[in-house]
Design a protein around this motif. Sequence first.
Motif, mmCIF file in Angstrom:
data_model
loop_
_atom_site.group_PDB
_atom_site.id
_atom_site.type_symbol
_atom_site.label_atom_id
_atom_site.label_comp_id
_atom_site.label_asym_id
_atom_site.label_seq_id
_atom_site.Cartn_x
_atom_site.Cartn_y
_atom_site.Cartn_z
ATOM 1 N N LYS A 285 33.624 36.181 46.329
ATOM 2 C CA LYS A 285 33.562 37.464 45.620
ATOM 3 C C LYS A 285 34.618 38.429 46.148
ATOM 4 C CE LYS A 285 28.803 37.303 43.995
ATOM 5 N NZ LYS A 285 27.474 37.960 43.933
ATOM 6 N N ALA A 286 34.864 38.406 47.456
ATOM 7 C CA ALA A 286 35.906 39.271 48.021
ATOM 8 C C ALA A 286 37.268 38.889 47.450
ATOM 9 C CB ALA A 286 35.909 39.152 49.539
ATOM 10 N N LEU A 287 37.531 37.595 47.359
ATOM 11 C CA LEU A 287 38.793 37.130 46.772
ATOM 12 C C LEU A 287 38.916 37.573 45.315
ATOM 13 C CD1 LEU A 287 39.049 33.483 48.176
ATOM 14 C CD2 LEU A 287 40.707 35.323 48.544
ATOM 15 N N MET A 288 37.833 37.439 44.558
ATOM 16 C CA MET A 288 37.879 37.796 43.145
ATOM 17 C C MET A 288 38.065 39.293 42.933
ATOM 18 S SD MET A 288 35.187 35.149 41.307
ATOM 19 C CE MET A 288 33.847 35.320 42.482
ATOM 20 N N ILE A 289 37.445 40.110 43.781
ATOM 21 C CA ILE A 289 37.633 41.563 43.677
ATOM 22 C C ILE A 289 39.088 41.919 43.952
ATOM 23 C CG2 ILE A 289 37.093 43.770 44.774
ATOM 24 C CD1 ILE A 289 34.230 42.803 45.113
ATOM 25 N N MET A 290 39.669 41.286 44.967
ATOM 26 C CA MET A 290 41.077 41.544 45.276
ATOM 27 C C MET A 290 41.980 41.145 44.115
ATOM 28 S SD MET A 290 41.384 40.378 49.280
ATOM 29 C CE MET A 290 40.521 41.256 50.598
ATOM 30 N N LEU A 291 41.704 40.004 43.506
ATOM 31 C CA LEU A 291 42.495 39.564 42.359
ATOM 32 C C LEU A 291 42.355 40.545 41.200
ATOM 33 C CD1 LEU A 291 41.740 35.722 42.448
ATOM 34 C CD2 LEU A 291 43.931 36.828 42.927
ATOM 35 N N TYR A 292 41.136 41.024 40.981
ATOM 36 C CA TYR A 292 40.907 41.980 39.896
ATOM 37 C C TYR A 292 41.664 43.283 40.161
ATOM 38 C CZ TYR A 292 38.527 45.159 36.696
ATOM 39 O OH TYR A 292 38.257 46.082 35.726
ATOM 40 N N GLN A 293 41.649 43.727 41.418
ATOM 41 C CA GLN A 293 42.368 44.953 41.756
ATOM 42 C C GLN A 293 43.874 44.789 41.546
ATOM 43 O OE1 GLN A 293 41.057 45.584 45.795
ATOM 44 N NE2 GLN A 293 39.262 46.790 45.191
ATOM 45 N N MET A 294 44.402 43.624 41.893
ATOM 46 C CA MET A 294 45.831 43.368 41.660
ATOM 47 C C MET A 294 46.157 43.395 40.171
ATOM 48 S SD MET A 294 46.624 40.225 44.274
ATOM 49 C CE MET A 294 45.899 40.202 45.918
ATOM 50 N N GLU A 295 45.258 42.847 39.360
ATOM 51 C CA GLU A 295 45.461 42.854 37.916
ATOM 52 C C GLU A 295 45.426 44.272 37.370
ATOM 53 O OE1 GLU A 295 45.803 41.739 33.876
ATOM 54 O OE2 GLU A 295 46.302 40.695 35.744
ATOM 55 N N GLU A 296 44.524 45.108 37.888
ATOM 56 C CA GLU A 296 44.441 46.492 37.435
ATOM 57 C C GLU A 296 45.715 47.264 37.774
ATOM 58 O OE1 GLU A 296 41.393 48.305 35.889
ATOM 59 O OE2 GLU A 296 41.768 46.252 35.207
ATOM 60 N N GLU A 297 46.290 46.948 38.940
ATOM 61 C CA GLU A 297 47.514 47.638 39.358
ATOM 62 C C GLU A 297 48.725 47.192 38.541
ATOM 63 O OE1 GLU A 297 47.838 46.832 43.501
ATOM 64 O OE2 GLU A 297 46.043 47.990 44.033
ATOM 65 N N ASN A 298 48.752 45.895 38.184
ATOM 66 C CA ASN A 298 49.867 45.355 37.398
ATOM 67 C C ASN A 298 49.302 44.490 36.276
ATOM 68 O OD1 ASN A 298 52.377 46.119 39.098
ATOM 69 N ND2 ASN A 298 50.984 45.203 40.609
ATOM 70 N N PRO A 299 48.869 45.103 35.182
ATOM 71 C CA PRO A 299 48.202 44.367 34.093
ATOM 72 C C PRO A 299 49.036 43.202 33.566
ATOM 73 C CG PRO A 299 47.996 46.733 33.771
ATOM 74 C CD PRO A 299 48.959 46.549 34.903
ATOM 75 N N GLY A 300 48.336 42.075 33.353
ATOM 76 C CA GLY A 300 48.983 40.909 32.770
ATOM 77 C C GLY A 300 49.718 40.027 33.753
ATOM 78 N N THR A 301 49.694 40.381 35.045
ATOM 79 C CA THR A 301 50.448 39.591 36.028
ATOM 80 C C THR A 301 49.566 38.630 36.823
ATOM 81 O OG1 THR A 301 50.202 41.290 37.749
ATOM 82 C CG2 THR A 301 52.134 41.443 36.291
ATOM 83 N N ILE B 9 42.117 37.136 54.200
ATOM 84 C CA ILE B 9 41.599 36.986 52.841
ATOM 85 C C ILE B 9 42.618 37.485 51.828
ATOM 86 C CG2 ILE B 9 39.746 37.624 51.251
ATOM 87 C CD1 ILE B 9 37.906 37.924 53.666
ATOM 88 N N ARG B 10 43.266 38.594 52.144
ATOM 89 C CA ARG B 10 44.234 39.169 51.206
ATOM 90 C C ARG B 10 45.456 38.256 51.049
ATOM 91 N NH1 ARG B 10 43.954 43.766 48.765
ATOM 92 N NH2 ARG B 10 42.289 44.532 50.141
ATOM 93 N N GLU B 11 45.854 37.579 52.123
ATOM 94 C CA GLU B 11 46.980 36.643 52.032
ATOM 95 C C GLU B 11 46.670 35.520 51.039
ATOM 96 O OE1 GLU B 11 47.757 35.281 55.945
ATOM 97 O OE2 GLU B 11 48.825 37.098 56.576
#
Length: 383
Positions: A303-319, A359-361
């Motif tokens: 879940k921590a990994l998925m939240i980080m991925l979601y946050q990255m998507e929010e910062e750069n949509p579509g990437t 985890i972030r790496e």
Amino acid sequence: MDKKRVKAQPPEDHDNKLSYGRPPEVAAGIAAIKSSLKHVFGEVGIVGGTKALLKLNQFDGFDCPGCAWPDPDKHRSIAEFCENGAKAVAEEATKARVDAEFFASYSVQELSEWSDYEIGKSGRITDPMILKPGSSHYEPIAWNDAFQIIAKHLKTLPSPDEAIFYTSGRTSNEAAFLYQLFVRQYGTNNLPDCSNMCHESSGAGLSETVGIGKGSVKLEDFNLAEVIMIMGQNPGTNHPRMLTALEKAKQQGAKIVTINPLPEVGLMKFKHPQNVNDMLGGGSKITDYFLQVRINADVALLKALMIMLYQMEEENPGTVLDHQFIANKTAGYEEFKVDLLSHNLNELINQTGVSEQSIREVAELLAAKKEDYHLLGHGPYSA
């Protein structure tokens, strides 16, 4: 095959023989070859053992009883097995035998206190055995008498569906095929095998989430993967042949993430027994990222990994996320997102025992995919 009389002894007291030390730094190599040959030649003999190993996992041979790791569809090496497979064959083909004298010497109560290993190493039984009412020992029984007892009991059942016929993973394909014919002729499909028993929960979960109750990739897919995440399994111990596939994937440029409470040796460094460079050198490094998660904290880590991925998507949509794939091939994404974002990221990280940086790496590694794999025509969801 000559019979070898076995005088099995009660298990030794190992309480005072425990020792510990530093784990080895590399798995397989010469040590695995020596161990394999020692077990096979010791129990089967040099000639019989060599013949068995050369047939193991070959097109004109037999499947290994040790694990279910898939065999290559095309070329297979002359030694298409691991140390565990060699040990399994040694126990299956052993010359050791236990007969009526053995069962007369040891009661059911005594045998129940032996480990599976000790019982297995005692040898193969020479006759069908029966435990009669009130008896403390197994006794030999003729095959025809055994069949009569089984048939008589089956005939007393009001319905064939009241019987369950279990098959073990150690059963040969040929024996299992004949067994299921008998069961269906008897009138029922109550024929669970070890796969049903062992994988019922994972099969149900996979069916609900991805639509199929078993693995959806082929062995060759490892060669095309950019990232392989190993979690909830110990390949170096349970199915070491996977290490060769991981080594090959590494050579193709894949990154390997290992999630495990313990740093399993085989996933850290591996010496391929059929690779001269590996054998003469220091071996191949397998794991690129090791997340030493706390026991029972796997879900928190995911879940921590998925939240980080979601946050990255929010910062750069579509990437990061493939929204076309999500829309066309999945259901329940919005509900999943609500549940995911109800968790506090810092609390999840604390549960894992893994540093946020580590985890972030891994999250950044997953986000930095080069291609949409399912669009290449190779994956299980390719059009």
